[in-house]
Enzyme design. Sequence first.
Site, short mmCIF file in Angstrom:
data_model
loop_
_atom_site.label_atom_id
_atom_site.label_comp_id
_atom_site.label_asym_id
_atom_site.label_seq_id
_atom_site.Cartn_x
_atom_site.Cartn_y
_atom_site.Cartn_z
N GLU A 92 0.81 -1.20 0.10
CA GLU A 92 -0.02 -0.01 -0.03
C GLU A 92 0.74 1.31 0.05
OE1 GLU A 92 -4.18 -1.54 2.25
OE2 GLU A 92 -2.54 -0.80 3.43
N CYS A 105 3.62 8.62 1.11
CA CYS A 105 4.05 7.57 1.92
C CYS A 105 4.14 6.19 1.48
CB CYS A 105 3.10 7.38 3.14
SG CYS A 105 4.02 6.27 4.15
N CYS A 112 6.58 -7.01 7.41
CA CYS A 112 7.80 -6.43 7.94
C CYS A 112 8.16 -7.54 9.29
CB CYS A 112 7.34 -5.14 8.63
SG CYS A 112 8.72 -4.47 9.66
N CYS A 116 6.71 -4.38 15.67
CA CYS A 116 6.01 -3.23 16.78
C CYS A 116 4.66 -3.49 17.29
CB CYS A 116 6.17 -1.86 16.29
SG CYS A 116 7.92 -1.66 15.45
N CYS A 119 1.50 -1.82 15.50
CA CYS A 119 1.54 -1.69 14.10
C CYS A 119 0.87 -2.89 13.05
CB CYS A 119 3.04 -1.33 13.59
SG CYS A 119 3.16 -1.41 11.58
N CYS A 333 -0.91 6.31 9.83
CA CYS A 333 0.28 5.43 10.51
C CYS A 333 -0.16 4.33 11.16
CB CYS A 333 1.16 6.51 11.36
SG CYS A 333 2.20 7.39 10.60
S1 SF4 Z 1 6.17 0.36 12.90
FE1 SF4 Z 1 5.51 -1.30 11.52
S2 SF4 Z 1 6.45 -1.23 9.62
FE2 SF4 Z 1 7.60 0.18 11.04
S3 SF4 Z 1 9.31 -1.07 11.83
FE3 SF4 Z 1 7.62 -1.48 13.40
S4 SF4 Z 1 6.51 -3.05 12.53
FE4 SF4 Z 1 7.83 -2.59 10.92
#
Ligand code: SF4
Length: 349
Positions: A92, A105, A112, A116, A119, A333
């Site tokens: 995306e 963005c 990933c 986190c 996220c 975000c």
């Molecule tokens: S915020 Fe999301 S995309 Fe960014 S490093 Fe952490 S897990 Fe990965």
Amino acid sequence: MKKDLKELNFEELKSELSLMGEKPFRAAQIFSWMHKSLVCSANDMTNISLKLREKLKEEYSYTVLEQEEKQVSKLDDTAKYLFRLPDGNCVESVRMVYKHGVSVCISSQVGCRMGCKFCASTLGGLVRGLSAAEMLEQIYSIERDTGSRVDNIVIMGIGEPMDNYNEVVKFIRMITDERGLNISGRNITVSSCGLVPEIKRFAGEKLQVTLAISLHAVTDEKRRKIMPVANKYSIEELMEAVDVFFETTGRRVSFEYALIAGVNDTEDDAKALAGLAFSHKCHVNLIPVNPVTERGLSAPDRTHVLKFQNMLEKKGINATIRREMGRDIDGACGQLRRKRNIVDNSGEA
Ligand code: SF4
């Protein structure tokens, strides 16, 4: 596997063409067709001989992204694009219109692996890094779709840019190339959750870009709870890398701080954040955390967010509250995800 024509930087393109016995000016023409005119096929390179166009088509692949879906926010015209990559994976990108211009963005990876807690991009793990051409194409596709120029780029979508280091650096060099879209490095922000060795290496590239550190907590203990990367690198080590970046490039670093109710929003957090921002000359972006259903985390109320900002400002720290763009389309975000693939993998679609 065929080489991707769009993945070649100017020098690489020049040497490929010279191996074919072509004159150097051809490289400038072809580079300009790909990276300035943004054509979708070698067929459209009309000042190139038919023979050479055929040869290019035969010997190289040519990355173009398919627009699978586009959602436009009713709140603020933010547009979220779902692009299908040549291998069928999807990523995306988000286009936002501000007074100072159009920002896009982009994603740097499919998924990933940083984990986190706030996220959505990490929910299905990492599939692979994107090529520089796939990152360029997110910008090019959006320019083709809207007919308007992209002024600012943030590499803050799906993925950790420093975990796809070589391709991200190549992307930045190509998008800032004056023979291509020629976007100033100063208009590019690279966000990282804090891979210390890569940040130090990145400083050495001497790119005039902005580095944004996803800090989100001010003690190692709290940070470890929401960001697994903190088990590997302490805040002290991260701050040392921030200093190296600032000293080498002369570019101030900014801290991204997602405010999560009951997790990192106390007065002590504000004081410690102000201390870090002051000692490392950083600007702070406060982001009231956006809802991600699976995570069960929420933002403090507006009054508390303003109070937190006020506490920072009283200590002389420049802190902005990020305007939440495209929240109704999950474009904000931490909300981007490999939706299509996750659905496909779970067999629900
Ligand atoms: S915020 Fe999301 S995309 Fe960014 S490093 Fe952490 S897990 Fe990965």
